[in-house]
Design an enzyme around this catalytic site. Structure first.
Site, short mmCIF file in Angstrom:
data_model
loop_
_atom_site.label_atom_id
_atom_site.label_comp_id
_atom_site.label_asym_id
_atom_site.label_seq_id
_atom_site.Cartn_x
_atom_site.Cartn_y
_atom_site.Cartn_z
N ASP A 122 1.34 -0.53 -0.29
CA ASP A 122 0.13 -0.14 -0.15
C ASP A 122 0.88 1.33 0.57
O ASP A 122 1.57 1.14 0.97
CB ASP A 122 -1.09 0.01 1.35
CG ASP A 122 -2.09 1.08 0.85
OD1 ASP A 122 -2.60 0.96 0.49
OD2 ASP A 122 -1.92 2.35 1.94
N ILE A 123 0.49 2.15 -0.63
CA ILE A 123 1.25 3.43 -1.35
C ILE A 123 1.12 4.10 0.39
O ILE A 123 -0.36 4.31 1.07
CB ILE A 123 1.10 4.15 -2.08
CG1 ILE A 123 1.59 3.15 -3.47
CG2 ILE A 123 2.26 5.17 -2.27
CD1 ILE A 123 1.46 3.90 -4.97
N GLU A 165 -4.58 2.22 -3.74
CA GLU A 165 -3.53 2.65 -3.80
C GLU A 165 -2.78 0.85 -3.33
O GLU A 165 -1.80 1.08 -3.06
CB GLU A 165 -3.01 3.59 -2.91
CG GLU A 165 -3.77 3.61 -1.58
CD GLU A 165 -4.54 4.29 -1.26
OE1 GLU A 165 -5.42 4.46 -1.69
OE2 GLU A 165 -4.71 4.77 -0.49
#
Lengths: 267, 268
Positions: A122-123, A165
């Site tokens: 996950d960003i 994301e």
């Protein structure tokens, strides 16, 4: 995706696609099957209209040789599998592909008795990119991370975008430590390579969670996903920009010493 | 350079003592030996030698010093790579820190014939990591039932999750050689049957009060009591080194995988 498909039809068949009817790989496969070369013209015509080709396109196909027809259909199938299993923005696989592949890899892992891993990533603070610089920049960040991952994977690994994301990497036939190295490599690479947007260079970091299946046990996609997600959550909790392993009960239980083994050791 | 991870399922089986004194016996026979004290849980190799180390691995990991700067000299040219107690927990090192540590040690390979890694006991990530990257894993146990079953548990994890398929067994604190072979026979049979793991007989080390005496004197038994039974056992074991420790690299995919990733990066 719709647009890409119709563009493709134009390129392959010439002429435009007027049909609004959605295409599906399943419907074409159901209609064409493998023995498409042996179909009668009438059958082919039915199949083509069923997948939404217009009359001009059908005529064009009809006037080509039987060999070309097969080739055209194969191309169509390839293109459709691609567009229905690909994430439009990042060009990595999409969630549908992930779910299918994860399931078949888990089956294979059990069959071959080789562990398979799932890495969720996950960003970090992705929302900030969108809020600060706008969605175009957010999209660029997503694309950049996707490309980094793709470049660092081994040939048998696959990456899918499974959420806004969030990406999922399937690492088949891999031992725990190697999955860890792979993840760490990606994390580091993302951290060290800024995303360039116009005159700005944005620092991006990612958090990762890893879960490994135990090939001796039946693990569902859901279970493995939950474990990886839990590890990802831990990574977020411990300050982001890091890799965490899931400690699954199943993993340890299959490596626990059984009563039989104990008796044989001490008997 | 041959890397040997010395490990045990259970603490208190004399793992660190074996690492130090086996290292000394090897050095005494002309091998260039480095002992890496990776066991931060309990005893430290430097304490056994009576040194206190000014600089430790923490300085290397935090990039304050080079690995070669912190090596400590011991008798017979033996060198020690001290870890730090307390401050830095090896268990907490990240994957990249462990990997760069392994890389740094790999770079020492031209200077040493043998690298002995004294790992912690039990199943922490760092124990498993070092056991899986070393050429050989030597499992230390005593004839005690709990030591045997804990040792087996560790072998099981190494086999199931890290693809370690062959280990050398050292049975410490035996009354005679026969007892060591009995322990080996049992472990080897169960490991072979259930895990497909080969357990090779390394040595039986005699139970000897000199060991405890030396520990209290903060000197290795091999130095202070070179003719004691325990020292003799280790000397004999050291003589068999080349025929016992024959594995080049265990099957961990790390190396192949690592190369592939590196190759890919270089292409870019």
């Amino acid at each position: 995706m719709e647009q890409e498909t119709s563009q493709f039809l134009e390129a392959v068949l010439g002429g435009d696609s007027e049909s609004e009817q959605p295409l599906s790989v399943e419907s074409i496969k159901a209609k064409c099957g493998d023995g498409v070369a042996y179909w009668s013209d009438l059958e082919l015509e039915d199949a083509f209209s069923a997948i939404g080709l217009n009359e001009r396109q059908i005529e064009r196909i009809q006037s080509t040789s039987q060999f070309d027809k097969t080739a055209i259909i194969q191309k169509l199938l390839d293109e459709l599998s691609r567009t229905t299993l690909e994430d439009g923005l990042t060009k990595v696989y999409n969630r549908r592909y992930f779910e299918r592949t994860m399931e078949s890899e888990l089956d294979r892992s059990r069959r071959d008795q080789r562990p398979c891993g799932l890495v969720l990533l996950d960003i970090d603070h992705f929302k900030n990119f969108n809020d600060t610089y706008g969605h175009d920049v957010g999209d660029l960040v997503l694309k950049s991370v996707a490309t980094t991952i793709k470049n660092l994977l081994r040939s048998t690994d696959t990456v899918s975008r499974v959420g806004g994301e969030e990406f999922a990497i399937i690492v088949p036939n891999t031992f725990r430590l190697d999955a860890g190295f792979l993840a760490e490599r990606i994390r580091k690479h993302v951290e060290e390579h800024k995303v360039k947007v116009d005159d700005k260079a944005l620092s991006v970091t990612i958090s990762m969670g890893i879960a490994m299946n135990d090939p001796k046990l039946i693990t569902t996609v859901d279970e493995l996903y939950k474990q990886a997600d839990k590890a990802l959550y831990e990574a977020k909790q411990s300050g982001r920009n890091c890799v965490k392993f899931s400690v699954s009960e199943t993993e340890t239980s299959s490596s626990a010493v059984t009563a039989d083994e104990r008796n044989e050791l001490l008997g | 350079m041959k890397t040997i991870a010395i490990t045990s399922g259970k603490g208190g089986v004399g793992k660190t003592n074996m690492a130090v004194n086996f290292g000394l016996a090897l050095a005494n026979q002309g091998k260039r030996v480095l002992i890496f004290d990776a066991d931060l849980g309990l005893a430290n190799v430097d304490i056994l030698f009576g040194y206190s180390c000014e600089h430790t691995l923490a300085d290397v990991i935090e990039n304050r010093m080079q690995l070669t700067d912190i090596l400590v000299d011991a008798p017979d040219g033996l060198k020690i790579l001290p870890a730090s107690s307390g401050v830095l927990r090896l268990e907490r090192l990240s994957m990249s820190q462990l990997a760069s540590l392994a890389d740094a040690m790999e770079r020492l390979s031209s200077r040493f014939d043998v690298l002995i890694i004294d790992t912690g006991a039990g199943m922490t990530d760092s124990v498993l990591f070092f056991s899986s990257v070393a050429d050989e894993v030597m499992l230390v146990t005593t004839p005690e039932p709990t030591a045997i079953t804990d040792g087996y548990a560790l072998v099981k994890v190494l086999a199931n999750e890290y693809e370690v398929k062959s280990l050398v067994l050292l049975v410490n604190e035996v009354l005679d050689n026969k007892e060591a072979h009995t322990v080996h026979k049992k472990l080897s049979a169960v490991c072979g049957k259930h895990l497909g793991v080969e357990i090779r007989f390394g040595a039986g080390i005699l139970k000897d009060t000199h060991l405890e005496k030396a520990v209290r004197e903060r000197k290795p038994v091999y130095i202070n009591y070179p003719t004691a039974p325990v020292s003799q056992s280790l000397r004999n074991f050291a003589r068999t080194f080349d025929s016992v420790f024959t594995s080049q690299k265990n099957e961990l995919a790390q190396k192949g995988f690592w190369n592939e990733v590196l190759a890919r990066r270089e292409q870019q």
